[in-house]
Write a protein that holds these residues in place. Structure first.
Motif, PDB file in Angstrom:
ATOM      1  N   THR A   1      -8.119  -1.406  -7.056  1.00  0.00           N
ATOM      2  CA  THR A   1      -7.995   0.004  -7.528  1.00  0.00           C
ATOM      3  C   THR A   1      -6.837  -0.038  -8.559  1.00  0.00           C
ATOM      4  O   THR A   1      -6.622   1.055  -9.410  1.00  0.00           O
ATOM      5  CB  THR A   1      -8.155   1.221  -6.689  1.00  0.00           C
ATOM      6  OG1 THR A   1      -7.082   0.618  -5.656  1.00  0.00           O
ATOM      7  CG2 THR A   1      -9.387   0.822  -5.753  1.00  0.00           C
ATOM      8  N   SER A   2      -6.023  -1.040  -8.478  1.00  0.00           N
ATOM      9  CA  SER A   2      -4.545  -0.737  -9.187  1.00  0.00           C
ATOM     10  C   SER A   2      -4.924  -1.556 -10.537  1.00  0.00           C
ATOM     11  O   SER A   2      -5.402  -2.639 -10.739  1.00  0.00           O
ATOM     12  CB  SER A   2      -3.467  -1.403  -8.292  1.00  0.00           C
ATOM     13  OG  SER A   2      -2.260  -1.375  -9.140  1.00  0.00           O
ATOM     14  N   LYS A   3      -4.359  -1.099 -11.756  1.00  0.00           N
ATOM     15  CA  LYS A   3      -4.460  -1.812 -12.824  1.00  0.00           C
ATOM     16  C   LYS A   3      -2.964  -2.368 -13.164  1.00  0.00           C
ATOM     17  O   LYS A   3      -2.715  -2.877 -14.084  1.00  0.00           O
ATOM     18  CB  LYS A   3      -4.851  -0.649 -13.979  1.00  0.00           C
ATOM     19  CG  LYS A   3      -5.838  -0.166 -13.806  1.00  0.00           C
ATOM     20  CD  LYS A   3      -6.196   1.007 -15.050  1.00  0.00           C
ATOM     21  CE  LYS A   3      -7.529   1.417 -14.876  1.00  0.00           C
ATOM     22  NZ  LYS A   3      -7.887   2.629 -15.838  1.00  0.00           N
ATOM     23  N   SER A   4      -2.161  -2.461 -12.293  1.00  0.00           N
ATOM     24  CA  SER A   4      -0.727  -3.181 -12.399  1.00  0.00           C
ATOM     25  C   SER A   4      -0.806  -4.576 -12.041  1.00  0.00           C
ATOM     26  O   SER A   4      -1.119  -5.160 -11.051  1.00  0.00           O
ATOM     27  CB  SER A   4       0.232  -2.408 -11.450  1.00  0.00           C
ATOM     28  OG  SER A   4       1.333  -2.995 -11.210  1.00  0.00           O
ATOM     29  N   LYS A   5      -0.622  -5.246 -13.044  1.00  0.00           N
ATOM     30  CA  LYS A   5      -0.646  -6.854 -13.011  1.00  0.00           C
ATOM     31  C   LYS A   5       0.437  -7.262 -11.942  1.00  0.00           C
ATOM     32  O   LYS A   5       0.653  -8.142 -11.508  1.00  0.00           O
ATOM     33  CB  LYS A   5      -0.509  -7.552 -14.214  1.00  0.00           C
ATOM     34  CG  LYS A   5      -1.841  -7.218 -15.292  1.00  0.00           C
ATOM     35  CD  LYS A   5      -1.708  -7.887 -16.314  1.00  0.00           C
ATOM     36  CE  LYS A   5      -3.125  -7.846 -17.245  1.00  0.00           C
ATOM     37  NZ  LYS A   5      -2.908  -8.580 -18.562  1.00  0.00           N
TER      38      LYS A   5
ATOM     39  N   LEU B   1       1.801  -5.578  -9.548  1.00  0.00           N
ATOM     40  CA  LEU B   1       1.557  -5.328  -8.086  1.00  0.00           C
ATOM     41  C   LEU B   1       0.682  -6.323  -7.475  1.00  0.00           C
ATOM     42  O   LEU B   1       0.789  -6.790  -6.520  1.00  0.00           O
ATOM     43  CB  LEU B   1       1.026  -3.927  -8.019  1.00  0.00           C
ATOM     44  CG  LEU B   1       0.214  -3.507  -6.479  1.00  0.00           C
ATOM     45  CD1 LEU B   1       1.358  -3.563  -5.563  1.00  0.00           C
ATOM     46  CD2 LEU B   1      -0.489  -2.132  -6.587  1.00  0.00           C
ATOM     47  N   ASN B   2      -0.449  -6.574  -8.407  1.00  0.00           N
ATOM     48  CA  ASN B   2      -1.318  -7.667  -7.984  1.00  0.00           C
ATOM     49  C   ASN B   2      -0.874  -9.007  -7.889  1.00  0.00           C
ATOM     50  O   ASN B   2      -1.002  -9.716  -6.950  1.00  0.00           O
ATOM     51  CB  ASN B   2      -2.663  -7.727  -8.903  1.00  0.00           C
ATOM     52  CG  ASN B   2      -3.420  -6.445  -8.874  1.00  0.00           C
ATOM     53  OD1 ASN B   2      -3.400  -5.776  -8.045  1.00  0.00           O
ATOM     54  ND2 ASN B   2      -4.070  -6.224  -9.925  1.00  0.00           N
TER      55      ASN B   2
ATOM     56  N   CYS C   1       0.833  -1.267   0.030  1.00  0.00           N
ATOM     57  CA  CYS C   1      -0.053  -0.043  -0.167  1.00  0.00           C
ATOM     58  C   CYS C   1       0.724   1.418   0.006  1.00  0.00           C
ATOM     59  O   CYS C   1       0.422   2.248  -0.485  1.00  0.00           O
ATOM     60  CB  CYS C   1      -0.893   0.133   1.087  1.00  0.00           C
ATOM     61  SG  CYS C   1      -2.094  -1.362   1.302  1.00  0.00           S
TER      62      CYS C   1
ATOM     63  N   VAL D   1      -6.481  -1.818  -2.390  1.00  0.00           N
ATOM     64  CA  VAL D   1      -5.460  -1.348  -3.471  1.00  0.00           C
ATOM     65  C   VAL D   1      -5.191  -2.039  -4.869  1.00  0.00           C
ATOM     66  O   VAL D   1      -4.957  -1.479  -5.715  1.00  0.00           O
ATOM     67  CB  VAL D   1      -3.924  -1.030  -2.566  1.00  0.00           C
ATOM     68  CG1 VAL D   1      -3.008  -1.092  -3.501  1.00  0.00           C
ATOM     69  CG2 VAL D   1      -4.184  -0.211  -1.495  1.00  0.00           C
ATOM     70  N   CYS D   2      -5.401  -3.444  -4.490  1.00  0.00           N
ATOM     71  CA  CYS D   2      -5.277  -4.393  -5.538  1.00  0.00           C
ATOM     72  C   CYS D   2      -6.477  -4.321  -6.642  1.00  0.00           C
ATOM     73  O   CYS D   2      -6.252  -4.237  -7.954  1.00  0.00           O
ATOM     74  CB  CYS D   2      -5.161  -5.852  -5.179  1.00  0.00           C
ATOM     75  SG  CYS D   2      -3.636  -6.109  -4.378  1.00  0.00           S
TER      76      CYS D   2
END
Length: 314
Positions: free
Chosen positions: A226-230, A232-233, A127, A223-224
């Motif tokens: 709302t995030s579009k980053s693969k 990060l997820n 986060c 956070v995961c």
């Protein structure tokens, strides 16, 4: 037993096994114990030897490994030695029983507190990744470590300290090993204060553990989502799944043991639950973290590969 009194020596029920299951039980326990000790010592050694593993997540995990060794060593060797004795000769001094009970509760409490510290580390990493290095400093890791052990140490010291002054009119502990509830049940005095503190201790420990971990993972999930980053997820899923698996195993085992202690008619189920909490989590934690964390897995594979090559050359 002639020169010993109720105040000096207790009779411990230990682990009751049939003649058919004697050797399988003994072999299973000794394999689990050796695996727990060797694997956790090995993981701690690997982390301290490899400088790139000197990260907060791994340093916090060292606390878990050390605590697992403590828990397993407190209970399993005594169980193994008692298996060879008939049930009427499984004596244990009161002082030894108190020490075992203290170490048992310290192990359970510290397991949950260390997992809370590890959840905080995962929260900051996912986060607040840009501030991770400034928040999770060596000083913060030290503070989390001291709090994880120190707070539980004091709480358990009070828990067991309330039991020690009680007079005893019984001398048989109907349990595989000593714990605080089994100790104060030896008394014929009013143990209302022991029950109240024990209940408060359990509520505070489980409540703070479940509450903080749930809140942490809800924020991580938010956070995961709302995030579009693969990337990060994927990272969050890998690291959090590992931690969450260890947490759920520990929480379910501990909660089951605590609940069953309140129902005397379920003594057999309680004894089984007590064995599970002392055998399964310490062994499983090493597997979960050793094989599912990429850096540790690579280091373990590399170490075994070098040893294999050395043996072939020899």
């Amino acid at each position: 037993m002639e020169n010993q009194t109720f105040s000096d020596v207790l009779l411990l029920e230990g682990l009751n096994v049939t003649s058919q299951s004697f050797f399988p039980t003994f072999i299973f326990l000794i394999i689990i114990y050796i695996f727990t000790v060797v694997s956790n010592i090995g993981l701690v050694a690997l982390i301290f030897q490899e400088r790139r593993l000197h990260q907060p997540m791994y340093l916090l995990f060292c606390n878990m490994s050390i605590n697992d060794i403590l828990g397993a060593t407190t209970i399993i060797p005594r169980l193994l030695s008692d298996i060879f004795k008939v049930s009427t000769e499984r004596y244990i001094t009161y002082i030894e029983c108190v020490i075992q009970a203290f170490c048992f509760h310290l192990h359970i409490g510290t397991s949950l507190s260390v997992l809370m510290a590890m959840a905080f580390d995962r929260y900051v990493a996912i986060c607040n990744p840009l501030r991770y290095a400034t928040i999770m400093t060596n000083r913060m890791v030290l503070i989390l470590t001291v709090l994880a052990w120190g707070v539980i140490f004091v709480m358990v010291a009070v828990l067991v300290g309330l039991t020690i002054p009680l007079s005893r009119c019984r001398w048989f502990i109907s349990h595989p090993f000593c714990d605080n509830a089994s100790l104060f049940k030896l008394s014929c005095q009013n143990v209302l204060s022991n029950n109240i503190y024990g209940l408060c201790y359990t509520v505070i420990l489980l409540g703070s553990s479940i509450g903080s971990t749930t809140l942490t993972y809800l924020k991580i999930a938010l956070v995961c989502l709302t995030s579009k980053s693969k990337v990060l997820n994927s990272r969050a899923l890998q690291t959090c799944a590992t931690h969450l698996a260890a947490y759920v195993i520990m929480l379910v085992s501990g909660a089951t043991f605590v609940v069953l202690h309140r129902f005397p008619q379920l003594s057999d189920q309680r004894k089984l639950a007590s064995m599970i909490i002392m055998v399964i989590p310490p062994a499983v934690n090493a597997i979960i973290y050793g094989l599912q964390i990429k850096e540790l897995r690579q280091k373990i594979i590399a170490t075994f590969y070098r040893n294999k090559v050395a043996l072939m050359d020899f």
